[in-house]
Enzyme design. Structure first.
Site, short mmCIF file in Angstrom:
data_model
loop_
_atom_site.label_atom_id
_atom_site.label_comp_id
_atom_site.label_asym_id
_atom_site.label_seq_id
_atom_site.Cartn_x
_atom_site.Cartn_y
_atom_site.Cartn_z
N GLU A 51 0.89 -1.19 0.15
CA GLU A 51 0.03 0.04 -0.08
C GLU A 51 1.08 1.07 0.01
O GLU A 51 0.44 2.40 -0.49
CB GLU A 51 -0.74 0.10 1.18
CG GLU A 51 -2.47 0.08 0.79
CD GLU A 51 -3.54 -0.05 2.09
OE1 GLU A 51 -3.93 -0.98 2.04
OE2 GLU A 51 -3.38 0.86 2.85
N HIS A 90 7.67 -26.63 -0.73
CA HIS A 90 7.10 -28.01 -1.47
C HIS A 90 6.00 -27.37 -2.19
O HIS A 90 5.07 -28.28 -2.75
CB HIS A 90 6.59 -29.05 -0.61
CG HIS A 90 7.94 -29.51 0.18
ND1 HIS A 90 8.29 -30.76 -0.10
CD2 HIS A 90 8.50 -29.12 1.08
CE1 HIS A 90 9.32 -31.00 0.79
NE2 HIS A 90 9.70 -30.03 1.40
N LYS A 111 -14.21 0.55 -3.57
CA LYS A 111 -15.07 0.78 -2.51
C LYS A 111 -16.24 1.68 -3.42
O LYS A 111 -17.51 1.38 -3.23
CB LYS A 111 -14.77 1.76 -1.67
CG LYS A 111 -13.61 1.23 -0.59
CD LYS A 111 -13.10 2.11 0.61
CE LYS A 111 -12.12 1.75 1.31
NZ LYS A 111 -11.73 2.54 2.44
O1 PA5 Z 1 -3.49 1.24 5.96
C1 PA5 Z 1 -4.44 1.84 5.82
O2 PA5 Z 1 -4.78 3.02 5.74
C2 PA5 Z 1 -5.79 0.98 5.49
O3 PA5 Z 1 -5.18 -0.34 5.30
C3 PA5 Z 1 -6.77 1.03 6.66
O4 PA5 Z 1 -5.99 0.54 7.83
C4 PA5 Z 1 -8.11 0.12 6.31
O5 PA5 Z 1 -8.52 0.39 5.15
C5 PA5 Z 1 -8.97 0.42 7.50
O6 PA5 Z 1 -9.33 1.76 7.54
P1 PA5 Z 1 -10.14 2.13 8.65
O7 PA5 Z 1 -9.04 1.93 9.98
O8 PA5 Z 1 -10.26 3.63 8.51
O9 PA5 Z 1 -11.27 1.32 9.10
#
Ligand code: PA5
Length: 445
Positions: free
Chosen positions: A287, A308, A422
């Protein structure tokens, strides 16, 4: 303390080239340290280990003691992505592999996770368990609006309120969320839930050392003080402006290898307890770096199991791979291989040797085989799996990730790509405001 070793890359990399990438890494380090780069309003994670007050950990432990005193034996931790993976990683790494089956662990407060998927079958089965137990819940969402945890929380909250009544349910729910905004914040204020704050300047995937990770890990009975101590020592180590700073070294080498065509980095561990370290690391790096058409693709395997299954490809498939091995020097348990007078399997040459010796030789043999097969290997070594070293690993990988993303030239701290699915999902689910997008999508289905 963590040791980083790049010896397994030496046959792939020229010294002069490595020097060049070390300079780039130091420039990126300067950007991170001077807080002048893209996303510099999300750097709160850098000083969490040394800046977190002990009172926050006291609060986490007080909730654990309170819930234990009322006989709670199941805590459902609700969250996804950065609000899930750090806690899951630490709890998996530190727990007995068969805790659920062991009779000696039957009185422990078990942690299970929800809101990390939208599977109806998963939530139904989870509720089967919740209904058999004395349950409490921790809901974690920085934005407070993420669909997966919100759906799971509705179901669990409704159950707790029906079973215990609103007042008692409220004492069994803790929310970890933004200080001011979001539906979870308003709901917590309205219902009187205890809340922990995720500061604005800490993004989800950098939040394991906030209550997002610390509360569930403390509830599971682990020593979060020791975890923060290990992290604090790495904070100090990784703050040095030096070509020996482990975060600088790792960031430099992985970028050099990437530019040389190694597009995929595999995080390797030799202990199944570290499987979720791979999951946490994949989110952190994927990310952070996977944007603007760039970025090393992070993958993970657990050896020897996956030798394996994935071993063939790694040894012999397309040569676009590099590896980072998280090596553990000492096992927390010991077991010798027994002698067999008949020696039918021909393994008596191993009699009396610890099983971990076989694991260590498998690791060394694999390292050499993979290097011979064209896969450079970086290694990150810890003494043993415990809270202290996990804290160090969390901090080390976070710091290296920030530096690495600045070398790559992307904003480490945003995640615009996560929004695309989303929006489509909301449109297809009929969320008000998404009507036009829903029409467009339906034409394509
Ligand atoms: O790293 C990030 O920002 C995302 O993976 C969020 O942690 C994830 O989308 C969850 O978001 P939130 O904590 O707002 O529910």
């Amino acid at each position: 303390m963590i040791k980083v070793n790049m010896g397994g890359c030496s046959s792939f990399v020229k010294d002069a080239e490595y020097k060049k990438y070390l300079s780039k890494a130091l420039e990126a380090y300067d950007v991170l340290e001077s807080e002048t780069g893209a996303g510099n309003d999300f750097l709160g994670w850098k000083h969490l280990p040394t800046a977190t007050p002990a009172s926050l950990i006291d609060e986490c432990e007080a909730i654990r003691d309170e819930w234990k005193a009322k006989g709670v034996n199941l805590v459902v931790v609700i969250g996804i992505g950065g609000s899930y993976l750090g806690a899951k990683c630490a709890i998996e790494a530190l727990s007995h592999s068969f805790a659920k089956q062991l009779s000696s662990a039957k009185d422990a407060m078990e942690i299970v996770f929800a809101g990390q998927n939208l599977s109806e079958e998963y939530i139904c089965e989870l509720m089967d368990l919740v209904k058999e137990r004395n349950a409490a819940a921790v809901v974690i969402s920085k934005s407070g609006t993420t669909t997966e945890p919100a759906v799971a929380f509705r179901i669990i909250r409704n159950y707790l309120e029906e079973k215990y009544g609103k007042g008692e349910a409220a004492s069994r729910i803790v929310a970890v969320t933004d200080a001011r905004r979001g539906a979870l914040k308003s709901l917590s204020t309205q219902e009187g839930y205890r809340t922990f704050v995720i500061e604005d300047n800490v993004g989800g995937r950098f939040s394991v050392l906030t209550p997002v990770g610390l509360l569930p890990i403390a509830l599971a009975g682990f020593d979060v003080r020791s975890m923060m101590k290990g992290a604090a020592e790495m904070e100090e180590e990784c703050a040095k402006r030096s070509e020996n700073n482990p975060a600088v070294v790792y960031a430099a080498m992985r970028n050099l290898l990437y530019d040389a065509g190694k597009k995929i980095e595999i995080l390797v561990s030799y202990n199944p307890k570290l499987q979720y370290l791979g999951e946490w690391w994949k989110q952190l790096y994927g990310e952070t770096e996977g944007k603007d058409g760039k970025g090393i693709f992070p993958a993970s395997v657990n050896f020897t199991t996956d030798l394996h299954s994935m071993g063939q490809y790694i040894q012999d498939g397309e040569r676009i791979l590099m590896e980072t091995v998280v090596s553990v020097n000492d096992s927390n348990r010991s077991m010798e291989i027994v002698n067999d007078p008949q020696n039918l399997d021909g393994l008596n040459f191993l009699s009396g040797k610890p099983v971990e010796h076989c694991n260590a030789m498998a690791e060394l043999g694999t390292k050499l085989a993979h290097i011979d097969g064209g896969v450079p290997q970086m290694s990150v070594t810890i003494e043993r799996i415990n809270e202290y070293n996990l804290g160090g690993l969390f901090y080390f990988f976070e710091k290296a990730c920030g530096i690495s993303a600045y070398i790559l030239g992307v904003n480490p701290f945003n995640q615009p790509g996560v929004e695309a699915y989303k929006k489509n999902m909301f449109a297809l689910l009929g969320k008000p405001g998404y009507e036009a997008q829903a029409e467009e999508l339906k034409k394509r289905l």
